[in-house]
Write a protein that holds these residues in place. Structure first.
Motif, short mmCIF file in Angstrom:
data_model
loop_
_atom_site.label_atom_id
_atom_site.label_comp_id
_atom_site.label_asym_id
_atom_site.label_seq_id
_atom_site.Cartn_x
_atom_site.Cartn_y
_atom_site.Cartn_z
N LEU A 295 0.84 -1.21 0.00
CA LEU A 295 0.00 0.00 0.00
C LEU A 295 0.87 1.26 0.00
N ALA A 298 2.38 1.92 -3.32
CA ALA A 298 1.41 2.45 -4.28
C ALA A 298 1.17 3.94 -4.03
N ILE A 299 1.19 4.36 -2.78
CA ILE A 299 1.00 5.78 -2.47
C ILE A 299 2.19 6.59 -2.99
N GLN A 302 2.76 6.93 -6.88
CA GLN A 302 1.98 7.88 -7.71
C GLN A 302 2.31 9.32 -7.32
N GLY A 303 3.41 9.50 -6.59
CA GLY A 303 3.88 10.86 -6.32
C GLY A 303 3.32 11.48 -5.06
N ALA A 304 2.50 10.73 -4.31
CA ALA A 304 2.01 11.24 -3.04
C ALA A 304 3.05 10.96 -1.95
N ARG A 305 2.92 11.62 -0.83
CA ARG A 305 3.90 11.43 0.24
C ARG A 305 3.28 10.71 1.42
N PRO B 151 -4.78 9.55 -3.12
CA PRO B 151 -4.20 10.17 -1.92
C PRO B 151 -3.75 11.60 -2.26
N GLY B 154 -1.24 12.71 -4.98
CA GLY B 154 -1.19 11.66 -5.99
C GLY B 154 -2.12 11.99 -7.15
N ASN B 155 -2.23 11.08 -8.10
CA ASN B 155 -3.03 11.37 -9.28
C ASN B 155 -3.85 10.19 -9.79
N LYS B 156 -3.95 9.14 -8.98
CA LYS B 156 -4.69 7.95 -9.44
C LYS B 156 -5.54 7.39 -8.30
N PRO B 157 -6.68 6.76 -8.65
CA PRO B 157 -7.50 6.14 -7.60
C PRO B 157 -6.71 5.07 -6.85
N LEU B 158 -6.77 5.11 -5.53
CA LEU B 158 -6.05 4.10 -4.73
C LEU B 158 -6.85 3.81 -3.45
#
Lengths: 345, 345
Positions: A295, A298-299, A302-305, B151, B154-158
């Motif tokens: 998990l 995956a966070i 996608q460029g999230a922190r 999140p 971010g830029n995609k459903p997760l």
């Protein structure tokens, strides 16, 4: 170039602990306070670092916290609730006393709670969350504060900034940790805007008449707003109920009544819930710790922190290179050590 | 004037239960589903009322939920974790089976958890929160959903829309209850904007490229956003960890992989934590229930609202005057009863 001093974490700890001892705190109070304050500096979390020493000492001087308190554990065998009474001292030594018992209880029963009563609380919640994750447990921590936040739709301070914190242990690295105020902003941020003569962003606060304001003076005289509208307001209310009323300790409006000011550290209780992922996942497919890593990947992928990463980076640096303080900060530490409680008003 | 029909709650229950029985659900599944759907209609919470019957039946028809499942309780003596395996059926009968054991355990230990595994979940969480508060306990309920939320950053459903719900018992009235999605809006609200040809408010969603959008079509192809920015994103992640991974059940991205669609009810687990205010407050000054009323009075006294009040008002009306359905709704119920699974695609 400004003069700075770099101290090892151990050296900074010794210095901060000496300040608290000089001010009359007993060993358990001084040690626990120094640990949490040095953790703040170490993680470059300045708002909870040495800056907090003065507030703690002011609260001692005002007689609102007992410098010589020795917390008492009620291990409450046969229950999933472990209780520590801070005996009017700071929350930190009470937490340190309770957490091993909490961990053992959570491992045995799957879920357990640690209640801290009659404590003064000024630290961030992440050191406590991390103490729980260090035991291989997931942790939820919350406490009230002073009444400075209006419930959504209201117009007067009632809720506190009521922090809500959570942690998940990661066996091969720093834990997943968040720790945030349930107000849009921390009260300190409004104060910083005031000092800098800057307007607040919209949506942070209302004035004393309940109208939206971006003026920090008007905001300080009015009320802050919960984060996320009615949802954050509901979470803030939940924290008053669980970590104030349910545990038989003060709510945020009661704290403000008791202290009569927001310039001293608040007196209330604290609720810590610990859960054993191993106990919960037993008999189910998959390893929870490995699945959590998927998990997190995956966070991040996608460029999230993930929250707290800046702290963990700073921690790594501090652990090898030490903590660097300005000349003014060093002078302040010297002055506090020299004058003890006389250094604060 | 449009023709309407008013049914008593009991009569509506009988009709809805008959639909599920006709569609091949066994008694425990049909009864529990009818209770939660009728509760939605009774509370004028149309999004979780009879409108949900079709989705439940579609999920049965798609073979993604077992119509004849009989949930199994693992009372797990000596632990604070009670487990119910829904055996591939709906969450609701599993919850009904587990909640008395959860309540007894929470009263005994102070805090306890109910884990539901291998269930299909389509209902609101407030009926479950209220079942906990009906036992005189405070309750926290959460579960994942499908991956439809990015999140923050971010830029995609997760993440899923991951509902978070809480309740506090009020001895002389309806409980304090909140139940909300950790996304800014529920997915259904975006769908409603699409059907109405209306733009979304800003901040609800991003498009498939990760750019902010107010176009509902682009939002449905992209991702929704968490409420309250990074704070809501962190809470949504916590729910994946606790109510997905920790309990050994699917996370929101895994649910979407499993179903391949968001048009069927999601298959995952659920976590319910129950706390006994009496056990927590024991030995402390003040009655927690009376003190909570003081807090609620202060909230309402400054013009703010307690959550769920609109539902409770509607409930009172429905309990005396019954539930009024439109002609189209009545026809739909008749059609579902007549055709069973053939009524859905």
């Amino acid at each position: 170039m400004t003069q700075t001093t770099t101290l090892s974490i151990a050296a900074l700890h010794e210095r901060v602990e000496a300040i608290f001892l000089k001010a009359g705190l007993n060993g358990v109070q001084a040690g626990a306070l120094a640990r949490v304050i040095v953790a703040g500096e170490r993680d470059a979390c300045k708002s909870h670092g040495i800056y907090r020493i003065e507030g703690a000492l002011r609260t001692v001087k005002a007689g609102k916290v007992k410098a010589d308190a020795v917390p008492e554990l009620d291990s409450n065998e046969g229950s999933a609730i472990v209780k520590v009474n801070a005996k009017g001292g700071f929350a930190n030594p009470a937490f340190e006393l309770g957490v091993p018992v909490l961990a053992e209880r959570a491992r045995k029963l799957g879920i357990a709670a640690l209640v801290i009563n009659d404590c003064t609380h000024f630290s961030a919640l992440w050191p406590e969350v991390e103490a729980v994750t260090n035991e291989g447990l997931a942790g939820l921590v919350m406490c009230p504060s002073y009444a400075t936040v209006a419930p959504t739709g209201g117009n007067k301070p009632l809720l506190g900034t009521n922090p809500f914190a959570f942690g998940w242990p990661r066996p091969n690295g720093s834990p997943y940790v968040f720790d945030f105020a349930t107000s849009v902003a921390a009260r300190g941020e409004i104060e910083l805007h005031r000092r800098a003569g800057k307007q607040l962003p919209e949506g942070w606060a209302i004035d004393a008449e309940g109208n939206p304001t971006t003026d920090p003076e008007a905001a300080l005289a009015g009320a802050m707003l919960p984060f996320g509208g009615h949802k954050g307001s509901a979470i803030g209310t939940m924290i008053e109920l669980l970590a104030g009323i349910m545990i038989g300790d003060l709510t945020s409006p009661e704290v403000l009544d008791y202290l009569g000011t927001t310039t001293l550290a608040p007196f209330h209780g604290e609720l810590i819930i610990a859960m054993s992922p191993e106990a919960f996942a037993k008999g189910r497919p998959g390893d929870p710790f490995a699945r959590a890593e998927t998990l997190f990947e995956a966070i991040v992928g996608q460029g999230a922190r993930l929250p707290s990463q800046r702290r963990f980076v700073a921690r790594k640096t501090s652990e090898t290179a030490g903590v660097t303080l300005t000349a003014a900060e060093m002078e302040q530490l010297d002055r506090l050590l020299d004058k003890g409680l006389d250094a604060v008003s």
